[in-house]
Scaffold this motif. Structure first.
Motif, PDB file in Angstrom:
ATOM      1  N   SER A  55     -17.643  48.838  87.481  1.00 49.12           N
ATOM      2  CA  SER A  55     -17.794  50.462  86.818  1.00 49.12           C
ATOM      3  C   SER A  55     -17.412  51.666  87.245  1.00 49.12           C
ATOM      4  O   SER A  55     -17.524  52.212  88.003  1.00 49.12           O
ATOM      5  N   ASP A  64     -17.472  56.708  82.184  1.00 49.70           N
ATOM      6  CA  ASP A  64     -18.555  57.293  81.170  1.00 49.70           C
ATOM      7  C   ASP A  64     -18.436  58.262  82.361  1.00 49.70           C
ATOM      8  O   ASP A  64     -18.856  59.538  81.470  1.00 49.70           O
ATOM      9  N   SER A 117     -18.035  55.264  86.727  1.00 45.66           N
ATOM     10  CA  SER A 117     -19.188  55.176  86.102  1.00 45.66           C
ATOM     11  C   SER A 117     -19.808  56.253  86.093  1.00 45.66           C
ATOM     12  O   SER A 117     -20.665  56.841  85.752  1.00 45.66           O
TER      13      SER A 117
END
Length: 661
Positions: free
Chosen positions: A403, A445, A406
């Motif tokens: 990720s 994210d 993230s």
């Protein structure tokens, strides 16, 4: 059978009062929806909705920061301060010694004080910008309003004072605004340390300023002498990280400080009294006034003031302290400064916590990790009378996952001197390893851009529906976290939030996405977001105005672009409800029946046992009586007494105990 029913009721009741509640969604659009007195799931405030500020323009980035400043106007309703870091301001410039023209300062920034109604809409608003309503003098790319934090009542006038970050593209600063109840600033103090010469930066004198002025009590929303603000903006879209290349010093609208031209400061007229006599006042004949160094030394493009955190009185001297982040430092090593303040805003001492382990901070492998993106005071977790901090790193890579960017959170256990004793990482990998809960984060994210807490959301210690039995265990309450994930341009997302239900040792027992895809989005009660709205970029906790036991959440979406606009921005007040398992019987009735039926069954058993006892031990006929009764001989009920004759020596005697039937 009755006992079996009682056991079922008790089990049903225990499930009704289960400790982990992970069902949360927005309030349904009808009255008394699951305990809420509201009929709306959210209130949106922007240029066109919620009676928001009408003077917002394209690239205002309204909602890049937001803070609950309490009831500033004393009307019983909490108010908000919202940043708009892309706002332009107009500074007067004298031409030929006589004429004055106003020069636009792009991205100078501003903040808006929003006085709200009891339903979450805006009743009135006040803009604090460059030399407007008590604001400091601002220049190109200062980005005043990038961050906002409440610091308490520093000047003891009964009004909440706030800190506003202006990280700028060259030198960052934090302004402490001493507020009036009408939304204007009575005075301000600037926090900007001396400049450390850097080969990538222009030459600058090591100066810093403290500005303090008194302003009119009636604020104005728009400068009366300024022309209509033009719509000129940069043609390119904003990027995830600010451009680090300095503007050329020859630009007519850029105020880059040099050795002969120190960084400009406010220059109010001599008729305006100083708020604090000990601080310097500015006379217009002096021109730009050199600043007095106040705070940690700065380097070029350190973006000091990109985040702010209220940490209370960390060192115990009776004055609130402040945490200031610089998560976008040009070197890639990011940090958080703990500033120990005096009541006049002077920085007495400071401690630096960096992403390279300095000050006890975490050692993060990757540079440009965004450590310090958000700062939250999280209470005293280790019972040492020192509040802990939660620090976000929105560009960090979760170790052990793919990720990329993230984002992470770090729970830092603090000492009174501002250093970190130890820390724990809150991430996708750590939560799965400790509790098996896998956070559904994705690359880019940017989780940790904002973080707040509204207490124990899932009610770890919930016992309202539990019977008061000796074997009922006591349950501690753990405060939960709400993490903002605004999702950058690469992801193409709209932004979202995660409620993190925390347990012992800061483990994650569960999570909930906001808005919820199943309950909110699928049922058309969630706001309609567009890509790059950056929902979750900023957050603050608000009061429980719908009175359902859950504090509201105010969320910034600085990229909001509706009605053909470009990044005007918006904020949302989200009204949530708790959802949990609901048995066929309502919980209160289930609670009553769970112990009233067993007690009633016990009372009925006692009564029946007593009746049975007297019936079982009643007088019964003996065997002879049963034989006689079985023979069919009728036995009279009249007893006739006869004389008993006793023969002794041929003489008869009559006894009195002889009877015949």
């Amino acid at each position: 059978m009755l006992l079996f029913v009682c056991i079922l009721l008790l089990l049903q009741h225990l499930r009704c009062g289960q400790s982990i509640w992970t069902k949360f969604d927005l309030v349904r659009p009808f009255a008394d929806a699951w305990g809420s007195s509201f009929t709306t799931p959210y209130v949106k405030i922007n240029k066109w909705e919620g009676n928001g500020p009408s003077q917002l323009t394209n690239y205002s980035f309204f909602g890049c920061s937001v803070a609950n400043i309490g009831d500033l106007d004393k009307d019983g309703i909490d108010d908000l301060a919202v940043g708009a870091r892309g706002e332009s301001s107009f500074m007067p410039q004298t031409i030929n010694g006589n004429d004055t023209e106003y020069v636009e300062q792009l991205n100078a920034g501003a903040i808006y004080i929003l006085f709200l109604t009891d339903i979450g809409t805006v009743r009135d608003s006040v803009r604090i910008g460059s030399s407007e309503n008590g604001g400091p003098a601002l220049y190109v790319d200062d980005q005043f309003g990038y961050s906002i934090a409440v610091v308490g009542d520093l000047d003891s006038d009964g009004n909440t004072d706030i800190a506003v970050g202006a990280p700028g593209y060259q030198l960052g600063a934090v302004y402490l605004l001493y507020m009036n109840s009408n939304g204007s600033a009575n005075s301000y103090t600037a926090i900007r340390g001396s400049y450390n010469n850097n080969t990538d930066a222009p030459t600058i004198a090591p100066t810093m300023g403290v500005g303090s002025t008194s302003y009119p009590t009636n604020p104005t929303l728009i400068p009366t002498k300024a022309p209509v603000r033009p719509t000129r903006r940069p043609s390119q879209k904003p990027t995830a990280k600010p451009t680090l290349t300095p503007r050329p010093s020859s630009s007519p609208t850029t105020a880059i400080p040099t050795a002969n031209s120190p960084y400009p400061s406010a220059a109010p007229t001599s008729a305006q009294p100083s708020y604090r006599p000990s601080q310097p006042t500015f006379a217009p004949s002096q021109g730009p006034t050199r600043y007095k160094a106040n705070g940690p030394p700065l380097t070029f493009a350190s973006f000091f003031g990109s985040s702010l955190g209220t940490i209370g009185d960390l060192n115990g001297d009776g004055v609130p302290d402040l945490a200031v982040g610089q998560p976008h430092h040009i070197t890639g090593i990011n940090s958080v400064f703990i500033l120990f303040l005096d009541t006049d805003g002077t920085v007495l001492e400071y401690t630096e916590i960096s992403s390279n382990g300095n000050g006890g901070g975490p050692v993060i492998e990757y540079l440009f990790n965004g450590f310090g993106s958000s700062i939250l005071s999280f209470g005293d977790l280790d019972n040492d009378n020192v509040t802990e901090l939660v620090i976000g790193a929105q560009y960090a890579v979760d170790p052990g996952t793919i990720s990329y960017q993230s984002g992470l959170l770090y729970v830092c256990y603090m000492s009174r001197n501002g250093t970190v004793k130890n820390y724990q990482m809150v991430s996708q990998a750590s939560s799965f390893e400790e509790t098996g809960v896998l956070l559904p984060v994705i690359p880019n994210d940017n989780c940790g851009a904002s973080v707040i807490t509204i207490g124990d959301i899932n009610k770890d210690n919930y016992r309202q529906h539990w019977p008061s039995l000796l074997f009922t265990p006591s349950r501690p309450s753990y405060p939960d976290l709400i993490m903002g994930c605004p999702q950058n341009e690469v992801s193409g997302g709209t932004g979202r939030l995660f409620m993190l239900f925390m347990g012992p040792n800061n483990t994650i027992l569960g999570e909930k996405q906001v808005p919820d895809e199943e309950y909110d989005v699928a049922r058309d009660i969630s706001p309609v977001f567009q890509p790059l709205d950056r929902f979750g970029y900023a957050m603050t906790a608000y009061s429980d105005i719908d009175q359902n036991g859950i504090s509201e959440i105010v969320v910034g979406a600085p990229g909001d672009h509706v009605n053909g606009s470009d990044y005007v921005g918006a904020i949302y007040i989200m009204f949530h409800r708790r959802r949990r398992y609901h048995p066929p019987l309502v919980c209160d009735l289930c609670y009553l029946l769970s112990f009233s039926i067993p007690l009633g069954f016990l009372a009925l058993t006692c009564v029946c046992s007593t009746i049975y006892f007297f019936w079982y031990y009643r007088r019964k006929p003996d065997e002879i009586e049963q034989i006689v009764l079985g023979s069919g001989i009728e036995i009279g009920t009249t007893r006739v007494r006869k004389r008993r004759v006793t023969v002794t020596n041929n003489e008869a005697k009559v006894g009195a105990d002889d009877f015949e039937f």
